[in-house]
Design an enzyme around this catalytic site. Structure first.
Site, PDB file in Angstrom:
ATOM      1  N   HIS A 121      54.842  83.316 -16.481  1.00  0.00           N
ATOM      2  CA  HIS A 121      54.038  82.852 -17.068  1.00  0.00           C
ATOM      3  C   HIS A 121      53.032  81.894 -16.129  1.00  0.00           C
ATOM      4  CE1 HIS A 121      52.659  79.728 -19.815  1.00  0.00           C
ATOM      5  NE2 HIS A 121      52.867  80.378 -20.959  1.00  0.00           N
ATOM      6  N   GLU A 125      47.753  86.913 -21.008  1.00  0.00           N
ATOM      7  CA  GLU A 125      47.406  85.595 -21.593  1.00  0.00           C
ATOM      8  C   GLU A 125      46.199  84.995 -20.581  1.00  0.00           C
ATOM      9  OE1 GLU A 125      50.808  83.773 -23.709  1.00  0.00           O
ATOM     10  OE2 GLU A 125      51.252  83.392 -21.592  1.00  0.00           O
ATOM     11  N   LYS A 139      58.167  76.329 -24.784  1.00  0.00           N
ATOM     12  CA  LYS A 139      57.860  75.604 -23.584  1.00  0.00           C
ATOM     13  C   LYS A 139      59.019  74.332 -23.477  1.00  0.00           C
ATOM     14  CE  LYS A 139      53.136  76.654 -23.791  1.00  0.00           C
ATOM     15  NZ  LYS A 139      51.827  76.771 -23.034  1.00  0.00           N
ATOM     16  N   GLU A 162      52.168  78.929 -16.175  1.00  0.00           N
ATOM     17  CA  GLU A 162      52.452  77.745 -15.878  1.00  0.00           C
ATOM     18  C   GLU A 162      53.402  77.773 -14.669  1.00  0.00           C
ATOM     19  OE1 GLU A 162      53.834  76.302 -19.748  1.00  0.00           O
ATOM     20  OE2 GLU A 162      51.660  76.407 -20.297  1.00  0.00           O
TER      21      GLU A 162
HETATM   22  C1  PEP Z   1      52.024  80.138 -23.984  1.00  0.00           C
HETATM   23  O1  PEP Z   1      52.446  79.424 -23.696  1.00  0.00           O
HETATM   24  O2  PEP Z   1      52.532  81.561 -23.614  1.00  0.00           O
HETATM   25  C2  PEP Z   1      50.766  80.032 -24.801  1.00  0.00           C
HETATM   26  C3  PEP Z   1      50.051  81.287 -25.164  1.00  0.00           C
HETATM   27  O3  PEP Z   1      50.377  78.870 -25.070  1.00  0.00           O
HETATM   28  P1  PEP Z   1      49.351  78.546 -26.622  1.00  0.00           P
HETATM   29  O4  PEP Z   1      49.733  79.418 -27.723  1.00  0.00           O
HETATM   30  O5  PEP Z   1      49.714  77.046 -26.602  1.00  0.00           O
HETATM   31  O6  PEP Z   1      48.132  78.863 -25.819  1.00  0.00           O
END
Ligand code: PEP
Length: 249
Positions: free
Chosen positions: A97, A168, A11, A99
């Site tokens: 992603h 995710e 990130k 985010e």
């Molecule tokens: C990500 O940012 O893709 C992620 C999975 O973050 P984290 O492992 O911190 O949950």
């Protein structure tokens, strides 16, 4: 491709000195032996690609970016094209992603175009999909993820086989709340079955990795699931020893 793949996502973290120390620790750790037939990578912020490509020159760790433009070149201020990434030695690029979907309004159609641009330059797109806590709690998780996957299928068609899908669940990202291995497996299975409705070859060969609070203490159970082909690791990838432990899992 269904080789087990573990990718770190830093990130917006890092600095020249932090990166150097991390690459040195992970490089040394990997020399001590990693399971064969696996792929490992790390997606770093754009300004550090050049530094990291040099530090990774003789390492088995592959370089990745956290985004890529859908466009080849031209008047797109702030964008970074796939051809530029390829020149930096980038092998993976995260697209869609959560985010970026949530904070920058990235839509499924744009994400598919970004994935296509990456593929045009021999970069494996890591296409992120996942449901919100609301969608999970109201029994609409599969429906939400299906919609995201369907949009990628309709644009990328059988090129999808050369992508990675990262499931995710948004409620698990950066929260410490990991999906149970069975819950993650069920969604990975659902994605694979959805892809089989389109093309059996794509369904059988695409890598589907899990992301969302993966740590060394939960990676082994997650990665042992039959439809989980590795992980996308955010927060835990910032710690070199933790990342190495996840790669060993
Ligand atoms: C990500 O940012 O893709 C992620 C999975 O973050 P984290 O492992 O911190 O949950």
């Amino acid at each position: 491709m269904r080789a087990l793949t573990v990718i770190g996502n830093w990130k917006m973290n890092g600095s020249l000195s932090i990166n150097q120390a991390w690459m040195q620790s992970v490089g040394e750790g990997m020399q001590c032996g990693m399971p064969a037939g696996r792929r490992f990578g790390v997606c770093v912020p754009f300004p550090y690609l050049h530094q990291c490509s040099q530090l990774l020159a003789s390492s088995q760790l592959l370089l990745g970016a956290q985004d890529v433009s859908a466009h080849e070149s031209g008047a797109y201020t702030g964008e970074v094209s796939a051809v530029m990434l390829q020149e930096m030695g980038v092998r993976f690029a995260i697209v869609g992603h959560s985010e970026r979907r949530m904070q920058y309004g990235e839509a499924n159609e744009t994400i598919a175009l970004k994935a296509g641009a990456a593929l045009d330059h021999e970069i494996t797109p890591i296409i992120c999909v996942g449901e919100t806590a609301d969608e999970r709690n109201s029994g609409r998780a599969i429906e939400a993820v299906r919609r995201q996957v369907a949009s990628q299928v309709s644009t990328l068609q059988d090129r999808l086989v050369d992508c990675l899908i990262a499931y995710e669940p948004i409620w698990a990202i950066g929260t410490g709340k990991v999906a149970s291995a069975q819950m993650a497996q069920d969604m990975h299975r659902a994605i694979r079955l959805q892809l089989a409705e389109f093309d059996h070859d794509v369904s059988a060969h695409i890598g589907i990795i899990y992301g969302g609070s993966v740590r060394a203490d939960n990676a082994t159970e997650l990665f042992a699931m039959p439809d989980i082909d590795g992980g996308l690791v955010g927060g835990s990838s910032l710690d070199a020893q933790e990342f190495l432990a996840i790669c060993r899992a």
